[in-house]
Design an enzyme around this catalytic site. Structure first.
Site, PDB file in Angstrom:
ATOM      1  NE  ARG A  59      31.842  27.943  -5.996  1.00 56.82           N
ATOM      2  CZ  ARG A  59      31.723  27.677  -4.690  1.00 56.82           C
ATOM      3  NH1 ARG A  59      31.428  28.640  -3.838  1.00 56.82           N
ATOM      4  NH2 ARG A  59      31.891  26.450  -4.243  1.00 56.82           N
ATOM      5  CE  LYS A 111      34.342  25.868   2.432  1.00 58.11           C
ATOM      6  NZ  LYS A 111      33.579  25.589   1.197  1.00 58.11           N
ATOM      7  CE1 TYR A 117      36.274  57.474  17.180  1.00 61.16           C
ATOM      8  CE2 TYR A 117      35.921  55.099  17.233  1.00 61.16           C
ATOM      9  CZ  TYR A 117      36.770  56.190  17.296  1.00 61.16           C
ATOM     10  OH  TYR A 117      38.112  56.004  17.488  1.00 61.16           O
ATOM     11  CG  MET A 176      40.311  48.708  14.607  1.00 49.34           C
ATOM     12  SD  MET A 176      41.767  49.553  13.993  1.00 49.34           S
ATOM     13  CE  MET A 176      41.091  50.509  12.640  1.00 49.34           C
TER      14      MET A 176
HETATM   15  C1  LIG Z   1      32.632  24.565   1.575  1.00 52.17           C
HETATM   16  C2  LIG Z   1      32.271  23.394   0.776  1.00 52.17           C
HETATM   17  C3  LIG Z   1      31.552  22.343   1.349  1.00 52.17           C
HETATM   18  C4  LIG Z   1      31.005  22.392   2.753  1.00 52.17           C
HETATM   19  O1  LIG Z   1      29.846  23.199   2.759  1.00 52.17           O
HETATM   20  P1  LIG Z   1      29.017  23.442   4.119  1.00 52.17           P
HETATM   21  O2  LIG Z   1      27.747  24.041   3.674  1.00 52.17           O
HETATM   22  O3  LIG Z   1      29.852  24.391   4.904  1.00 52.17           O
HETATM   23  O4  LIG Z   1      28.885  22.134   4.767  1.00 52.17           O
HETATM   24  C5  LIG Z   1      31.310  21.225   0.551  1.00 52.17           C
HETATM   25  N1  LIG Z   1      31.749  21.152  -0.702  1.00 52.17           N
HETATM   26  C6  LIG Z   1      32.443  22.154  -1.297  1.00 52.17           C
HETATM   27  C7  LIG Z   1      32.897  21.996  -2.703  1.00 52.17           C
HETATM   28  C8  LIG Z   1      32.725  23.303  -0.575  1.00 52.17           C
HETATM   29  O5  LIG Z   1      33.401  24.298  -1.166  1.00 52.17           O
END
Ligand SMILES: *Cc1c(COP(=O)(O)O)cnc(C)c1O
Length: 361
Positions: free
Chosen positions: A127, A32, A255, A303
């Site tokens: 969650r 992701k 700055y 920046m």
């Molecule tokens: C992001 C995520 C993972 C991976 O987690 P890491 O700690 O980055 O390995 C696994 N399961 C779900 C549902 C996630 O959202």
């Protein structure tokens, strides 16, 4: 001359090997957020070549991009803020997680093709995932959907709330809930779908959480959230010196004049700033590597630029500086930046901006 984020697939390979050495469960490579900023396709390809049997993304769109890049292993997508599109999921051959009775109901109401689903149960995160009080309804609905050939239940998943601790005792309630959910699914007549709970930290520190499959994201790119296992950083951020000046003692830099030179020194400018992901909140220890030595950032992060105090060294324009990398020694690690900025390594690697050129080593 510009900054470059060089991605290191060989580090992903080594990290997957490290994970495999500690579990017999199947590995899902979670890519992701564009592979935690490293390029989803690059990371996915390296992970699959190293033995990951599954891929995980948050959206069906991300999963489709992996399919388009030729990745053929099963893919699970688990967040569907605007609902699950059965047609799109089936088209890309993507499994979807369903985390509520409503979500599954909306999926079953579509005229689309059969979709492979993972029942996402809440194992203590509050969650996502179906709360325990509704498991029976979710499982009942899934069974009806499966009999009607609208869905096939291929997985049961939970998620651990203590994702950055090496603490098997603290994971135990979630493990017990996961066992309970798996048992409920089996007892309902849904067969023996894949059970999966652990992410990187628990995979590395708590075998009781492994079940049939472990979901590794951070670990692929060298981050162990529990900070108990040394993984290999999978990227290197470099930037060239764009110019250097010699200044007297007592010269304010940047700055607000937040930094005043305490001696005659040289200042080198690097073309990366907070718009590129250099945290503005970093402490005075923050620095970069140039020619094998660590030099501190002088003054505030701008920046588009940072200024480096290089003392007696006068580095000509074009001299490469390493902002972070897996090299050790004077080269800061992503974990150092996280410490300097009071954050976690994940936010550093996912925060590198779009102006930084990407390369693959
Ligand atoms: C992001 C995520 C993972 C991976 O987690 P890491 O700690 O980055 O390995 C696994 N399961 C779900 C549902 C996630 O959202």
């Amino acid at each position: 001359m510009s900054a470059v984020l060089e991605v290191l697939p060989s580090a992903v390979t080594a990290n997957v090997a490290r994970v495999r050495a500690g579990t017999r469960s199947t590995i899902m490579a979670v890519v992701k957020a564009d592979g935690y900023g490293h390029g989803a396709v690059t990371v996915a390809k390296a992970a699959v070549a190293a033995g990951a049997g599954w891929l995980g993304t948050t959206s069906v769109g991300e999963a489709s991009a992996l399919r388009a890049a030729g990745l053929a292993v099963p893919i699970l997508a688990w967040l569907h803020p605007s609902g699950i599109d059965a047609e799109a999921a089936a088209e890309a051959e993507v499994d979807v997680a369903v985390g509520s009775v409503d979500e599954l109901g909306a999926l079953l109401a579509q005229a689309g093709p059969m979709v492979r689903v993972h029942l996402h149960v809440d194992t203590g995160m509050s969650r996502g995932g179906c709360p325990r009080g509704r498991w029976k309804d979710l499982i009942g609905l899934a069974l009806r959907g499966q009999r009607a050939r609208k869905v096939r239940v291929v997985g049961v998943m939970g998620h651990l709330p203590l994702a950055d601790r090496a603490d098997p005792e603290a994971n135990a309630p979630a493990v017990a809930r996961m066992c309970e959910a798996r048992q409920a699914v089996r007892a309902a007549g849904l067969g023996r779908p894949l059970a999966h709970l652990a992410a990187t930290s628990a995979t590395l520190t708590d075998p009781a959480t492994h079940f049939d499959m472990v979901r590794i994201g951070a670990g692929l790119v060298g981050i162990d959230p529990s900070e108990t296992v040394r993984m290999r950083g999978a990227s290197r951020l470099t930037a060239p010196v764009v110019h250097t000046t010699a200044v007297e003692a007592g010269t304010p830099v940047g700055y607000g004049g937040a930094y005043v030179t305490d001696r005659a020194t040289h200042l080198s400018v690097l073309p990366v700033g907070y718009a590129d992901g250099i945290p503005r909140e970093c402490s005075r220890q923050a620095g970069v590597e140039i020619r094998g030595r660590r030099f501190p950032i002088a003054g505030r992060v701008s920046m588009d630029q940072i200024v480096i105090d290089t003392g007696a060294e006068c580095f000509p324009a074009g001299t490469p500086a390493t902002v972070f990398g897996p090299d050790g020694g004077a080269v800061p690690a992503v974990q150092d930046w996280a410490r300097w900025a009071g954050t976690i390594p994940h936010t550093i690697v996912t925060g590198i901006g779009p102006r930084v050129r990407r390369g693959i080593a």
